[in-house]
Design an enzyme around this catalytic site. Structure first.
Site, mmCIF file in Angstrom:
data_model
loop_
_atom_site.group_PDB
_atom_site.id
_atom_site.type_symbol
_atom_site.label_atom_id
_atom_site.label_comp_id
_atom_site.label_asym_id
_atom_site.label_seq_id
_atom_site.Cartn_x
_atom_site.Cartn_y
_atom_site.Cartn_z
ATOM 1 N N CYS A 25 -4.856 -35.033 -50.329
ATOM 2 C CA CYS A 25 -3.429 -34.884 -50.804
ATOM 3 C C CYS A 25 -2.823 -33.752 -50.615
ATOM 4 O O CYS A 25 -3.312 -32.822 -49.570
ATOM 5 C CB CYS A 25 -3.730 -34.681 -52.501
ATOM 6 S SG CYS A 25 -4.639 -33.150 -53.015
ATOM 7 N N CYS A 28 -4.377 -30.220 -50.851
ATOM 8 C CA CYS A 28 -5.301 -29.848 -49.904
ATOM 9 C C CYS A 28 -4.580 -29.408 -48.464
ATOM 10 O O CYS A 28 -5.072 -28.273 -47.842
ATOM 11 C CB CYS A 28 -6.267 -31.040 -49.329
ATOM 12 S SG CYS A 28 -7.266 -31.924 -50.779
ATOM 13 N N CYS A 92 -26.986 -21.603 -8.044
ATOM 14 C CA CYS A 92 -27.864 -20.651 -8.427
ATOM 15 C C CYS A 92 -27.616 -20.431 -9.823
ATOM 16 O O CYS A 92 -26.445 -20.978 -10.372
ATOM 17 C CB CYS A 92 -27.841 -19.325 -7.676
ATOM 18 S SG CYS A 92 -26.416 -18.405 -7.828
ATOM 19 N N CYS A 95 -24.134 -19.203 -10.517
ATOM 20 C CA CYS A 95 -23.052 -20.243 -10.428
ATOM 21 C C CYS A 95 -22.874 -20.730 -12.026
ATOM 22 O O CYS A 95 -21.807 -20.971 -12.572
ATOM 23 C CB CYS A 95 -23.193 -21.287 -9.359
ATOM 24 S SG CYS A 95 -23.450 -20.611 -7.796
ATOM 25 N N ASP A 499 -46.122 -35.112 -45.306
ATOM 26 C CA ASP A 499 -45.958 -36.052 -46.209
ATOM 27 C C ASP A 499 -46.958 -37.065 -46.318
ATOM 28 O O ASP A 499 -47.324 -37.233 -45.107
ATOM 29 C CB ASP A 499 -44.534 -36.654 -46.105
ATOM 30 C CG ASP A 499 -44.441 -37.842 -47.323
ATOM 31 O OD1 ASP A 499 -44.374 -37.557 -48.436
ATOM 32 O OD2 ASP A 499 -44.020 -38.894 -46.991
ATOM 33 N N ASP A 707 -41.161 -39.167 -42.883
ATOM 34 C CA ASP A 707 -40.592 -40.530 -42.493
ATOM 35 C C ASP A 707 -39.488 -41.058 -43.458
ATOM 36 O O ASP A 707 -38.990 -42.020 -43.259
ATOM 37 C CB ASP A 707 -41.484 -41.592 -42.301
ATOM 38 C CG ASP A 707 -42.274 -42.200 -43.701
ATOM 39 O OD1 ASP A 707 -42.231 -41.419 -44.552
ATOM 40 O OD2 ASP A 707 -42.672 -43.156 -43.507
ATOM 41 N N ASP A 711 -37.761 -36.673 -47.278
ATOM 42 C CA ASP A 711 -38.172 -35.821 -46.575
ATOM 43 C C ASP A 711 -37.169 -35.074 -45.570
ATOM 44 O O ASP A 711 -37.432 -33.957 -44.985
ATOM 45 C CB ASP A 711 -39.241 -36.430 -45.488
ATOM 46 C CG ASP A 711 -40.506 -37.040 -46.228
ATOM 47 O OD1 ASP A 711 -40.895 -36.481 -47.122
ATOM 48 O OD2 ASP A 711 -40.857 -38.057 -45.879
#
Length: 818
Positions: A25, A28, A92, A95, A499, A707, A711
C-alpha cells in the site's frame, strides 16, 4: 517524491534503481522512501508501488548495499538477480582478482565471484540496478572478454574450448619447431660442438616465436598495465622481451665474423614452455568438467508423446506438463513424471549412484535421465526443462564448481600483491648483480629468470580445480554439494545429528496394534483415526489410512482440521471433536493413559511409536471432559545400511547423534539397535535447531541429516546441512549437501570426499607456494637459467591441476571402512 534531508541542493551524479518486494500500500511506499532518504549521499528517492521499483539519485557514487540494507531494515526485501558470465583472457589468479574487482565496482552489484578454472563469473546484483551488458562492459574495460552464459549454451562453449585447444596445440608445435634449432645450438655449445646458427638466423627464428606466437602475452600484459595491475602475462612478456632485446643488442654490436653467446633460445624456448604448459593446463581443466558434461548428456533430445492413442516422436522441448510420454525398454526417460501405465525396472545409477535398478509400479515417481530397463512405461509429465530433477542437479553442481571456498580468500590476498612484489624483486636482482659484478648481461639474464619463475597461475588453480573435480566425483555417486563452503566445512565435522524417521529408518511405518479403550471397539478407533488423518501427509497418517483401506472401512473426512506442531492433529469427525497425538498431547489433554498405560509402556519398550485418540469435546449437548478412545501403535524398519553407516562415521572420528520427535521408548529402541550413544527424543520441530545449537555450544562442528519440512530449520542452523533427496524440497533447499538416495552411508561418503578435496586444495597451495619460495631465491641468486625457470613455471600449474585430477576416481567406501 521525497528529498533526503539537507541534500536537495547537492549535485546529482548517479542514479540507482532497486527492485523492492513486500509493499502492499501507499503506507509501505512512504516507509521505504523514508528509509532510503536516510542513506548517506542520497539526494532524492522515488518509489513506485506498481512496478515495485525504487529510484535513488546520489550526489556521488551510488551505494547499492547501503540502499538494500535500508530497505530490509524497513521490513521489505531488496530484490536480487543473478548473472553468469563466460570470461576469456584470464591466465592467472591476478587476472581473476582484477575481473572480480571490476565487476564489484559496477553500481548495484552486491557480490562477484570469478573462477579461474571454469572461466566463469557469478554476479549477484540488485534487481533493476544493472544488466548483463553493463557487466560485460566492465570486464572488457578491465582488459578481458566476456559474454553472458545462455541456458543450453554449454555445448557451444565446449566446442569453442575444443577449437581453442586445437589452435593452442598447433601454436605449441610451431613454437617447438622454431625453437628446436636454437636449443640444439645451446646443447652443442655445452658439449663442445659448434652447432650455433648465425646471429641474424637466430633472431629471425626467435622473433617469430616472440611476436607472433607470444603476442597473447603482450596483449594480456598491456591490458593489465592499463588497468593499473600486473599478471603472469606481464611477467612473461617482460622477461622474454628482455632476453630477446639483449640478444638483438649483442648481434648489432658484435664484431664481424664473431657470434657472441646469445639468449634468443631463452626467450623462444621459454615462450614454448609457457604455451605448452597452458595447453596442458587447458586440457586438464577440460577434464574437470567431465561430470557436468556427463549429466547434460543424460537428457534425450526427443520424447515419444501419446495423444489420442497416437504416438509421435517430438523434440523434448515440446513436451508439456500433463503430457503422456511412452518409454520403451532400454530408452532414457526424457522428463520427470509419474508412472501411470506399465511396470518395470529403472536404472537411476547416473543420478543417484545406486548400482541396482529400482522396480517401479504405477503411481511411482520417475526421473528424467534414468533408463527403463524392461517393460513399456507410460509416464505422465510433472516437470520439464529447467524444473526437472536433472536440470536442478546440473545447476547445483555448476553452482558448487563456480563458487569460491573460504580458503581462497587467502590466495586472493596473496595474488593481489604477488606480481608487484615479483617486479620489485626482479628490479633489485638486476641492480644488485650489475652493481656487484658490473656485468649487465648477467644481471639482465638473472632478472629474467626471476620474472619467469614467479607465476601465480598455480595459486589461482589449486582451489577451484580441486573443488570442480571433487564435486563432480561426488555427484557421480549421488552426493550433490551445493557450494564450495559446504564442501570445505564438511571435512571438519565432529558430530552428525540424524533425524530418525526417513533417515535412519525407512520412514514407512505400519500399524502394529489397535488398542481401544473401554466403550470403544477397534473398528471405531480405526475409522475415526483414519477420518481425522485424511487431511495429513505425515507418514503415520499414511499408515492409518492404509490400515483402514485394508479393513474395508470408509471414513468420513474431517472438518476444522488442524496440524498441532510436535503434538499431532485435531478436527471434527462424525460430529465428534477429536485429537490424535503423542504423549505430550495426551498430557496436555489432562489424561494419563489410564488402563492402557501399562500396554503403552510395553509397546514403547519394544520400540513402537504411539498415537492416542482423544475425544476432546464429547458428542453435542452434555459434552464434558476429554475422554480417551484408544491407542494406536506403529512400527518402522531400520534401514539396512544405517548401522554400517554409523560405524563408518565413528571410524572417521565423527560422533553420530539421534534427534527425533518420537517418544523415548521408540527412540531408545532404535538407538540400541544402531549403537547410538546420544539421543534427543520428544523434540518439537522448532527445537531441533536448538539441539544443533547445543552441540555447537560444546565446541563441535555439527552436521544435520534430515528429510522433512520440520528438519529445515535445523539443517540451516547446522555447520553443514545434509538432506535426503527422498524427502521434501524445503529440506533440500535448506541444506548444503543433498544425498540423491536415502542411504545414510552417503553421509560418511560426503565427509570423505570433503576431506580428500580439502587435502588436494592444501597440497596444491603448498606446491604453488613452494615453487615460488624455492624458485625465486634460486633465480635471484643466479642458479636458475631462464629456460629452466620457464619449464619449472609451466610444470607448477600442470602439476597442481594433475594432482587435483586424481580425485576423479573417488568413490564412497562401503561397510565400516570409514
Amino acid at each position: 517524491m521525497t528529498s533526503a534531508p539537507d541534500t536537495a541542493a547537492a549535485t546529482t551524479t548517479a542514479d540507482l534503481d532497486i527492485g523492492v518486494s513486500g509493499m502492499t500500500c501507499a503506507s509501505c511506499v512512504r516507509r521505504v522512501e523514508k528509509a532510503l532518504g536516510r542513506v548517506p549521499g542520497v539526494t532524492s528517492v522515488s518509489v513506485n508501488l506498481a512496478t515495485e521499483r525504487a529510484r535513488l539519485a546520489f550526489s556521488g557514487p551510488p551505494d547499492a548495499r547501503a540502499a538494500a540494507a535500508a530497505i530490509e531494515a524497513a521490513g521489505f526485501q531488496a530484490e536480487r538477480r543473478e548473472f553468469d558470465l563466460s570470461v576469456s583472457g584470464m591466465t592467472c589468479a591476478s587476472c581473476a582478482g582484477r575481473v572480480e574487482k571490476a565487476l564489484g565496482r559496477v553500481p548495484g552489484v552486491e557480490t562477484a565471484s570469478v573462477n579461474l578454472a571454469t572461466e566463469r563469473a557469478h554476479v549477484v546484483a540488485f534487481a533493476g540496478s544493472t544488466d548483463a551488458a553493463a557487466l560485460v562492459a566492465a570486464v572488457e574495460r578491465a582488459g578481458y572478454g566476456a559474454a553472458p552464459v545462455e541456458a543450453g549454451g554449454e555445448r557451444a562453449e565446449a566446442e569453442a574450448r575444443e577449437d581453442r585447444g586445437r589452435r593452442d596445440r598447433n601454436h605449441v608445435l610451431i613454437a617447438a619447431a622454431l625453437s628446436a634449432p636454437l636449443l640444439a645450438g645451446m646443447a652443442g655449445d655445452l658439449v663442445g660442438l659448434d652447432w650455433m646458427l648465425p646471429g641474424w638466423v637466430q633472431m629471425a627464428l626467435a622473433s617469430v616465436v616472440q611476436f607472433w606466437l607470444g603476442a597473447r602475452f603482450y596483449r594480456a600484459g598491456w591490458n593489465a598495465v592499463r588497468a593499473g595491475a600486473g599478471n603472469m602475462d606481464l611477467l612473461v612478456a617482460l622477461g622474454t622481451s628482455a632476453a630477446w632485446g639483449l640478444s638483438v643488442y649483442m648481434v648489432a654490436t658484435a664484431h664481424p665474423g664473431h657470434t657472441p653467446h646469445l639468449y634468443f633460445e631463452a626467450s623462444a624456448v621459454l615462450i614454448t614452455f609457457v604455451l605448452f604448459g597452458k595447453w596442458l593446463e587447458a586440457r586438464a581443466k577440460g577434464q574437470t568438467a567431465a561430470a557436468i558434461r556427463a549429466l547434460m548428456d543424460l537428457r534425450p533430445a526427443t520424447a515419444r508423446l501419446r495423444r489420442d492413442g497416437v504416438e509421435t516422436e517430438v523434440p523434448v522441448e515440446r513436451v508439456r506438463v500433463g503430457d503422456l510420454v511412452v518409454v520403451r525398454p532400454g530408452e532414457r526417460i526424457p522428463v520427470d513424471g509419474r508412472l501411470v501405465e506399465g511396470a518395470g525396472s529403472v536404472d537411476e545409477s547416473m543420478l543417484t549412484g545406486e548400482s541396482l535398478p529400482v522396480d517401479k509400479e504405477p503411481g511411482a515417481r520417475v526421473t528424467g535421465g534414468s533408463i527403463g530397463v524392461d517393460g513399456l512405461l507410460v509416464v505422465e509429465t510433472t516437470a520439464v526443462g529447467t524444473e526437472t530433477m536433472l536440470a536442478r542437479i546440473v545447476r547445483m553442481v555448476e553452482g558448487a564448481q563456480a563458487s569460491k571456498a573460504p580458503i581462497q580468500r587467502l590466495v586472493d590476498k596473496v595474488s593481489a600483491v604477488f606480481v608487484p612484489v615479483v617486479l620489485a624483486v626482479a628490479a633489485l636482482t638486476l641492480a644488485g648483480w650489475w652493481f656487484a659484478t658490473g656485468d649487465l648481461e648477467h644481471a639482465i639474464v638473472t632478472a629474467v629468470s626471476v620474472l619467469v619463475i614467479a607465476c601465480p597461475c598455480a595459486l589461482g588453480l589449486a582451489t577451484p580445480t580441486a573443488i570442480m573435480v571433487g564435486t563432480g566425483a561426488a555427484a557421480r555417486h549421488g552426493i550433490l554439494i551445493k557450494d564450495a563452503e559446504a564442501l570445505e566445512q564438511a571435512h571438519a565435522l565432529t558430530a552428525v545429528a540424524f533425524d530418525k524417521t526417513g533417515t535412519l529408518t525407512e520412514g514407512k511405518p505400519r500399524v502394529t496394534d489397535l488398542i481401544p479403550a473401554e466403550g470403544t471397539d477397534a473398528a471405531t478407533l480405526l475409522r475415526l483415526a483414519a477420518g481425522l488423518q485424511a487431511g495429513s501427509e505425515h507418514p503415520l497418517a499414511h499408515a492409518v489410512r492404509a490400515q483402514a483401506v485394508e479393513a474395508g472401512l470408509t471414513p468420513e473426512r474431517p472438518a476444522d482440521f488442524r496440524a498441532l506442531a510436535g503434538r499431532g492433529v485435531s478436527g471434527r469427525v462424525e460430529g465428534r471433536e477429536l485429537l490424535l497425538g503423542n504423549a505430550r498431547a495426551l498430557k496436555e489433554a489432562g489424561l494419563d493413559g489410564g488402563e492402557l498405560a501399562g500396554r503403552a509402556a510395553a509397546l514403547e519398550g519394544d520400540g513402537r511409536t504411539l498415537s492416542w485418540l482423544i475425544e476432546t469435546g464429547g458428542t453435542g449437548e452434555g459434552s464434558g471432559a476429554a475422554r480417551l478412545l484408544g491407542l494406536i501403535a506403529f512400527g518402522d524398519t531400520v534401514k539396512e545400511t544405517a548401522a554400517s553407516a554409523l560405524r563408518a562415521l565413528e571410524a572417521q572420528g565423527v560422533e553420530p547423534v539421534m534427534v527425533t520427535g518420537d517418544g523415548w521408548g521408540a527412540a531408545r529402541s532404535v538407538a540400541a539397535a544402531l549403537g547410538i550413544g546420544r539421543v534427543f527424543a520428544e523434540v518439537l520441530p522448532g527445537d531441533k535447531a536448538a539441539v544443533v545449537a547445543t552441540l555447537k555450544g560444546e565446541g563441535r562442528t555439527v552436521g544435520m541429516v534430515g528429510d522433512g519440512v520440520n528438519d529445515a530449520p535445523a539443517l540451516a542452523a547446522a555447520d553443514v546441512g545434509i538432506a535426503m533427496a527422498t524427502g521434501t524440497d524445503v529440506a533440500m533447499h535448506s541444506a548444503g549437501v543433498t544425498l540423491m538416495r536415502g542411504d545414510p552411508a552417503l553421509v560418511a561418503g560426503a565427509i570423505d570426499v570433503s576431506r580428500r578435496t580439502y587435502a588436494k586444495i592444501r597440497q596444491g597451495l603448498f606446491w604453488a607456494f613452494a615453487y615460488n619460495v624455492v624458485g625465486i631465491p634460486l633465480a635471484a641468486s643466479g642458479h636458475l637459467s631462464p629456460v629452466l625457470a620457464g619449464a619449472a613455471m609451466a610444470l607448477s600449474s600442470v602439476s597442481v591441476v594433475l594432482n587435483a585430477l586424481t580425485l576423479r576416481g573417488w568413490a564412497p567406501r562401503t561397510g565400516g571402512e570409514g
